[in-house]
Write an enzyme that holds these catalytic residues in place. Structure first.
Site, mmCIF file in Angstrom:
data_model
loop_
_atom_site.group_PDB
_atom_site.id
_atom_site.type_symbol
_atom_site.label_atom_id
_atom_site.label_comp_id
_atom_site.label_asym_id
_atom_site.label_seq_id
_atom_site.Cartn_x
_atom_site.Cartn_y
_atom_site.Cartn_z
ATOM 1 N N CYS A 27 0.843 -1.196 0.000
ATOM 2 C CA CYS A 27 0.000 0.000 0.000
ATOM 3 C C CYS A 27 0.878 1.246 0.000
ATOM 4 O O CYS A 27 1.562 1.518 -0.971
ATOM 5 C CB CYS A 27 -0.971 -0.055 1.179
ATOM 6 N N HIS A 38 -3.538 -5.579 1.046
ATOM 7 C CA HIS A 38 -2.875 -5.778 2.344
ATOM 8 C C HIS A 38 -2.831 -7.256 2.744
ATOM 9 O O HIS A 38 -3.754 -7.738 3.413
ATOM 10 C CB HIS A 38 -3.641 -5.021 3.438
ATOM 11 N N GLU A 97 -1.200 -8.526 5.071
ATOM 12 C CA GLU A 97 -1.136 -8.652 6.537
ATOM 13 C C GLU A 97 -2.527 -8.600 7.169
ATOM 14 O O GLU A 97 -2.697 -8.973 8.328
ATOM 15 C CB GLU A 97 -0.223 -7.564 7.125
#
Lengths: 227, 746
Positions: A85, A202, A204
C-alpha cells in the site's frame, strides 16, 4: 527469519504487519524511520499508512526519510523487500520500482476485499502460491491506480515481473474486477531481480479466518520456505 | 466596554447572564474573562438547558468506572484488567457549512476524547442525517461529510466500523454529524483529565495555535441562519497526520510513563479555555497561564484569541514538576512540540497573563457553573393530533403491489445498501474487525482477550418526533437489538442529543420526554448512560430538525469468534422471535413504509420494554446454547426487508411457510413492531423446546434454499433483481451527479 517493519511518522499497518509475520513464525521488529542500519534482517517491510500525512503525493516525502538509504542498500544487496500500500507508493516514488500510483478511477477511497491471481512463481514471495486459485486479500487505499509508461509495462510483462492482478473471485481478469482502474489490472509488481515486491492490497490483513481470510499468509510462508 | 452588545452576541450570552456574571464577580468582567465565561456558559460547553434533565439517566452500574460527565468519555470495566471507554459527539453546525472539514474535525475531536484517557482508539462509528438526496445540495453535503470522515479516520489508522444514515426533509441545511469512538486499554493506564498539585507545569502539546475556530462553541449553540456562511472561520481545519502522532504519543505515555503525569486533557470546543479550566475544576485547583508562551501560527493574536482558539490537534499535559523535562523530550521523540505555558495553583483562580499584565483573574467555579434553565414544555398540538391518528382506518395495500413496494423500499435512500458509504472508510486497519459494516452491529476483537465488543448507533428521528418518550426508548431498544443480534450483551450507552432550540416550548418538551424515554429503556436493558453530548439549536429558517437522540450502544460478546452474522446457511429454518407476524396498523407509525409511501408521520407508537429485554435475553441464551446460525434485528422496513437482507447476505433464496398474515397485510410485511428478531437455525426442534416456558412469541417462517427465489406472503421475487436495486440504490441516487466514474467499480 528476521523481519524489519519500517515505521514512518503516519504509518499505521506496522502493528498489523508484525502481528501477521509473527503468527507465521517470523521474528519481527518495528524500526523507526530515523534508523540507518538494517543489517541482520532477511526481510524488510514498508507497511501501509499515510506517511507524513501524504497531503502531498503519497510517499513523496517518505522517500527522503533517513531509513530509505538502508532500505535501498538492503534491496541492492539482494535482500527481500516488500512495500504494501503506502509502502508500494514509497517504492515507486523512490524509483526502486517502476511506475506510479495515481488516484483511484472512482476518485474515492476504497476499502474492500479483492481477489488476486499470481502468474509468477519464481520469486521468494510467490514460490508457494498456486496458479489455479485466487487469493482473497483486502485493499484500502485512495491512490492505488497503477500506471506505467508503455515501455515499462512491456518490460514488466516480458520479464514476468507482474506479481498480482485483480481478478474476479473465480479468477477472471476483467474490467469489472479492477477496483481502482490500474493498468492491466496490476495489483503488484516485482523489480527485475524479483527480490523487491510492491503491492496495493494488504496481505497482513488476510492473516486469520476470524478476520475473513488467511490468504495473505501464503506470501509470508513462501518467504519463510526460502530460509 | 463600549461594545458590550457586540461582545455578548459573539459569545451568545444574554444580558441577564451578563448581569449574573457581574453579580458573582462583584465587578465588570474583563474582555478575556467575558470571552472565556461566555464560551464555558454556552450550551455546547455548559449544557445549561440539558443538564437539569440529566438526573433522569441511569448512570451507574457494577462495571462503570467513571462518574457521568466527569471525564472526557465513559469507562466500563470488561474484566481481566481491561477497560473500554467510549463516547459520541456532534459536529453538526461546522459540517453544515464546510462538510469535509466539519466532519473530519468531528472525528479528530472524538478521538482525542478517547486517547486523553490513555486508552487506544480501536473503532470509530458515525450517525449521519441529511435532507433528501433528491436535492443536489444534500448530496454535496453527504459526499463532503463521508469523505471528511474517511479522510481523517483513514489517515489516523483507526477503523470506521459502523454507523447509520437517515434522510429527512427537516435536516436540509442542518445535517447531523455525530461521531463515536471506542477505546480500549488496561485499567492501570486509565488517565484523568485533572490539573492538580500546586506548581505542576501546564504543558500544551501538538499544533500551534491560530485564529481558527474562535467562537466555535458559541456557533454550535445558536440557530443556523442566512448569515451562517459568514461564520465559516469558526470551522476548524483538520491535520490528521499530527493527530496520529499525538495519539501514538499519548497512548504510549499512558502505557509506559503514567508515573510522569498527573493529568491529560484534550482541547476541543472553546480550546484552551475549557481544557484548562475544566481540568482545574476537576482538581479543585487554579491555573496560571501566560498566553505569550503559547506557540502561535498567526501574528498579533490577542490573549482573547489565544484563549478561545479552537485550533485542532492540541492536548494539555499536566506532568509532575520533576518530570517536565522527560515529558517534553518524550514528545520531541515523536516530533511533536510541547511547551510549558503555565502552572497549577491552589487558589481556585483562573489567572491569565500576557507578559506582566493580568488579563483575567476570576474564580474557576464561576466559569464552570453556568446558569441552569428549566424551560417550559408544551407539546406541539399538530404532533399531538398526528400521534392520535388511527392508522387502521387507512385502507390496506393490494397484495398485487407488495413486490413493487418492497422494491421501492429496498432502493430508497434510507434502506438501500450503505456500501457506497462504508467502502470509503478503512474498516479493517488494526486487524480486529471480525464483523464488518453491513450487518446489524460491528464486532471487534481485542487482541489478547477472548471477549469482543459489538457497537452500534441508532435513532429514528421520525418516531421521536411523533412520540419523544416512546421514540427515544425505541432507539435504545433498536441499538440493543443490533448488538444482541451479533451475540453480544448490551452493557452501556452513550447518547448524542440533537434537538432544536430548547427555548421553544415544543423543543423543550421533546428534549425532556426523550431523556425520560431513553432513561426508561436504558434501565430495562441495564445499560447505564455513561457519556454523551447535547447539540441543541439545530434549526434553520426552514424549521427544527426531527428530534434525534442518537444512541451509541456498546455490547460485550464473551467469545469474539462466536459472533453471529445475518447470513444464514442452506437448509436453515428461520424463526421470528419476540412478536407475531400479524401486526396492527399502528406498527406502521413513523415507519419507512409510511414515510416512503405517504411522506407523512402519524399514528400511535408503543413499546413493551419488559418484552424487549426478555426477548433479547432469550436470543442470547439461544446463542449460548449454540442454536443459531445467524440472527438479524427486524427494524426499518419490517419483516419483509429484514428477511430479504438475510438472503442478500447469504446469496440464497427463501421459501416461506403458509403463514397467517392477519388482517393487515401492510403491517405484517412492513410494520416495525419492536422487540422482534429473525434467527436462523439448523436445530429447529431444540430451538422450539428452549422457548417452552417463555411467554415470548415464536413463529417458524420458512426455509433457506439454494435458489435465487425469495418468497414471503404475496411477495415472490427474483433475488438477483431485488439485490441489484438494493445494492445500487445509493450509487444511483448519488451517481446522478456524474456521467461516468471511470469504470464499473462497485
Amino acid at each position: 527469519m528476521r523481519a524489519a517493519v519500517i515505521v514512518f511518522p503516519g504509518t499505521w499497518s506496522d502493528s498489523d504487519t508484525v502481528w501477521a509475520l509473527e503468527r507465521c513464525g517470523f521474528k519481527a521488529d518495528k524500526i523507526w524511520h530515523r534508523t540507518s542500519d538494517l543489517t541482520g534482517y532477511d526481510l524488510v517491510v514498508l507497511p501501509g499508512g499515510f506517511s507524513y500525512g501524504d497531503y502531498l503525493r503519497c510517499g513523496a516525502i517518505a522517500r527522503f526519510s533517513p531509513v530509505m538509504g538502508a532500505v535501498r542498500m538492503h534491496a541492492e544487496n539482494g535482500g527481500l523487500l516488500i512495500g504494501i500500500c503506502n509502502g508500494f507508493q514509497i517504492l515507486c516514488e523512490a524509483g526502486i520500482l517502476p511506475g506510479v500510483l495515481m488516484r483511484n478511477s472512482s476518485l474515492q477511497f476504497r476499502c474492500k476485499d479483492t481477489y488476486l491471481i499470481s502468474e509468477t512463481f519464481d520469486s521468494a514471495f510467490t514460490s508457494g502460491l498456486d496458479r489455479n486459485r485466487t487469493y482473497q486479500i483486502p485493499m484500502s487505499h485512495g491512490e492505488g491506480r497503477y500506471v506505467a509508461s508503455s515501455a515499462d509495462l512491456e518490460m514488466l510483462e516480458q520479464n514476468d515481473q507482474i506479481a498480482f492482478r485483480y481478478a474476479s473471485q473465480s479468477g477472471e481478469v476483467s474490467p469489472e474486477a479492477n477496483p481502482n482502474g490500474s493498468i492491466a489490472n496490476i495489483a503488484g509488481i516485482f523489480n527485475s531481480q524479483k527480490n523487491v515486491l510492491g503491492m496495493m492490497p494488504h496481505p497482513e490483513r488476510a492473516c486469520e479466518m476470524l478476520l475473513g481470510s488467511e490468504d495473505g499468509n501464503r506470501i509470508w510462508e513462501s518467504v519463510l520456505s526460502q530460509a | 466596554m463600549e461594545h458590550l452588545e457586540t461582545l455578548l452576541s459573539q459569545v451568545a450570552m444574554s444580558e441577564e447572564e451578563y448581569g449574573r456574571l457581574v453579580d458573582m464577580l462583584d465587578r465588570e468582567p474583563t474582555e478575556v474573562e467575558l470571552g472565556m465565561t461566555g464560551a464555558l456558559w454556552s450550551e455546547h460547553c455548559g449544557y445549561k438547558h440539558s443538564k437539569p434533565l440529566f438526573h433522569h439517566f441511569p448512570t451507574t452500574g457494577p462495571h462503570v468506572l467513571t462518574e457521568a460527565g466527569a471525564e472526557n468519555a465513559g469507562a466500563i470495566d470488561i474484566g481481566d484488567g481491561w477497560v473500554v471507554v467510549f463516547k459520541i459527539e456532534s459536529h453538526n453546525h461546522p459540517s453544515a457549512l464546510e462538510p469535509y472539514e466539519g466532519a473530519a474535525t468531528g472525528v479528530g475531536g472524538i478521538l482525542r476524547d478517547i486517547f486523553a484517557m490513555g486508552m487506544r482508539p480501536v473503532a470509530l462509528l458515525n450517525s449521519l442525517r441529511f435532507g433528501p438526496l433528491t436535492e443536489a445540495h444534500n448530496r454535496t453535503l453527504l459526499r463532503g461529510v463521508v469523505s471528511g470522515i474517511g479522510g481523517y479516520g483513514n489517515c489516523v489508522g483507526v477503523p470506521t466500523v459502523g454507523g447509520e444514515i437517515q434522510m429527512h426533509t427537516s435536516y436540509s441545511g442542518n445535517p447531523l454529524v455525530n461521531a463515536m469512538c471506542v477505546g480500549v486499554g488496561l485499567k492501570t493506564n486509565l488517565l484523568s483529565a485533572v490539573a492538580e498539585g500546586e506548581g505542576n507545569p501546564i504543558v500544551l502539546v501538538g499544533a500551534d495555535t491560530g485564529r481558527d475556530g474562535i467562537h466555535g462553541a458559541t456557533f454550535a449553540s445558536v440557530e443556523l441562519d442566512e448569515d451562517s456562511a459568514s461564520r465559516r472561520p469558526a470551522v476548524q481545519v483538520g491535520h490528521p497526520f499530527l493527530e496520529k502522532l499525538l495519539m501514538e504519543a499519548c497512548v504510549g505515555l499512558a502505557e509506559d510513563h503514567s508515573d510522569w503525569i498527573v493529568g491529560l486533557q484534550d482541547l476541543g470546543a472553546a480550546g484552551l479555555t475549557s481544557s484548562a479550566v475544566e481540568a482545574a475544576d476537576r482538581g479543585n485547583s487554579g491555573i496560571d497561564i501566560d498566553v505569550t508562551l503559547v506557540p502561535r501560527r498567526a501574528e498579533n493574536m490577542t490573549a482573547y484569541e489565544v484563549m478561545l482558539s479552537e485550533s485542532q490537534e492540541r492536548m494539555l499535559v499536566i506532568p509532575h514538576r520533576k518530570y517536565l523535562k522527560e515529558v517534553i523530550e518524550y514528545f520531541k521523540s515523536w516530533e511533536i512540540n510541547a511547551t510549558e505555558i503555565g502552572i497549577v495553583t491552589s487558589n481556585g483562580q483562573v489567572t491569565i497573563r500576557e507578559n506582566d499584565t493580568v488579563v483575567a483573574s476570576m474564580p474557576v467555579n464561576i466559569m464552570t457553573n453556568p446558569p441552569m434553565y428549566t424551560n417550559d414544555t408544551a407539546i406541539d398540538p399538530v404532533v399531538e393530533l398526528l400521534a392520535l391518528e388511527n392508522l387502521s382506518l387507512e385502507p390496506d395495500i393490494d397484495p398485487l403491489i407488495t413486490t413493487d413496494i418492497l422494491f421501492d423500499l429496498l432502493q430508497s435512500e434510507n434502506l438501500s445498501s450503505r456500501r457506497w458509504v462504508y467502502q470509503q472508510y478503512d474498516h479493517q486497519v488494526l486487524n480486529n474487525t471480525v464483523l464488518k459494516p453491513g450487518g446489524d452491529a460491528a464486532v471487534i476483537r481485542i487482541k489478547g482477550l477472548k471477549q469482543g465488543l459489538a457497537v452500534s448507533t441508532d435513532c429514528n428521528g421520525r418516531a421521536v418526533y411523533l412520540n419523544p418518550q416512546v421514540g427515544a426508548a425505541l432507539a435504545v431498544a433498536e441499538a440493543a437489538r443490533n448488538v444482541i443480534a451479533t451475540g453480544a450483551r448490551p452493557v452501556a450507552v452513550t447518547d448524542c442529543l440533537n434537538f432544536g432550540n430548547p427555548e421553544k416550548n415544543e423543543v423543550a418538551y421533546q428534549l425532556e420526554k426523550s431523556i425520560i424515554g431513553l432513561s426508561d429503556a436504558s434501565r430495562a436493558f441495564e445499560t447505564p448512560v455513561i457519556s454523551g453530548n447535547a447539540s441543541l439549536y439545530n434549526e434553520t429558517p426552514g424549521g427544527q430538525i426531527m428530534p434525534t437522540p442518537t444512541i451509541g450502544m456498546l455490547g460485550v460478546i464473551s467469545d469474539a469468534a462466536s459472533r453471529l452474522t445475518i447470513s444464514p446457511k442452506i437448509g436453515n429454518r428461520i424463526f421470528l422471535i419476540g412478536g407475531s407476524v400479524e401486526q396492527s396498523a399502528s406498527t406502521l407509525a413513523a415507519s419507512e413504509f409510511q414515510w416512503t409511501r405517504t411522506g407523512r408521520i402519524a399514528g400511535s407508537l408503543s413499546i413493551d420494554l419488559k418484552l424487549a429485554r426478555e426477548t433479547g435475553d432469550l436470543i442470547l441464551l439461544m446463542h449460548d446454547e449454540g442454536l443459531l446460525s445467524a440472527a438479524h434485528d427486524v427494524g426499518d422496513g419490517g419483516i419483509a426487508v429484514a428477511l430479504i437482507e438475510m438472503s442478500f447476505a447469504s446469496g440464497y433464496g427463501f421459501r416461506a411457510n403458509a403463514l397467517d398474515l392477519g388482517e393487515r397485510l401492510d403491517a405484517a410485511l412492513f410494520g416495525e413492531g419492536p422487540s422482534r428478531f429473525l434467527v436462523a437455525t439448523d436445530k429447529p426442534d431444540l430451538l422450539i423446546s428452549l422457548t417452552d416456558g417463555y411467554s415470548i412469541p415464536v413463529t417458524e417462517l420458512g426455509e433457506v434454499e439454494a435458489t435465487q427465489n425469495f418468497s414471503f406472503g404475496p411477495i415472490d421475487v427474483d433475488l438477483g433483481e431485488a439485490y441489484t436495486r438494493w445494492n445500487l440504490g445509493l450509487d444511483r441516487i448519488i451517481g446522478q451527479d456524474f456521467t461516468d466514474d471511470g469504470n464499473g467499480d462497485f
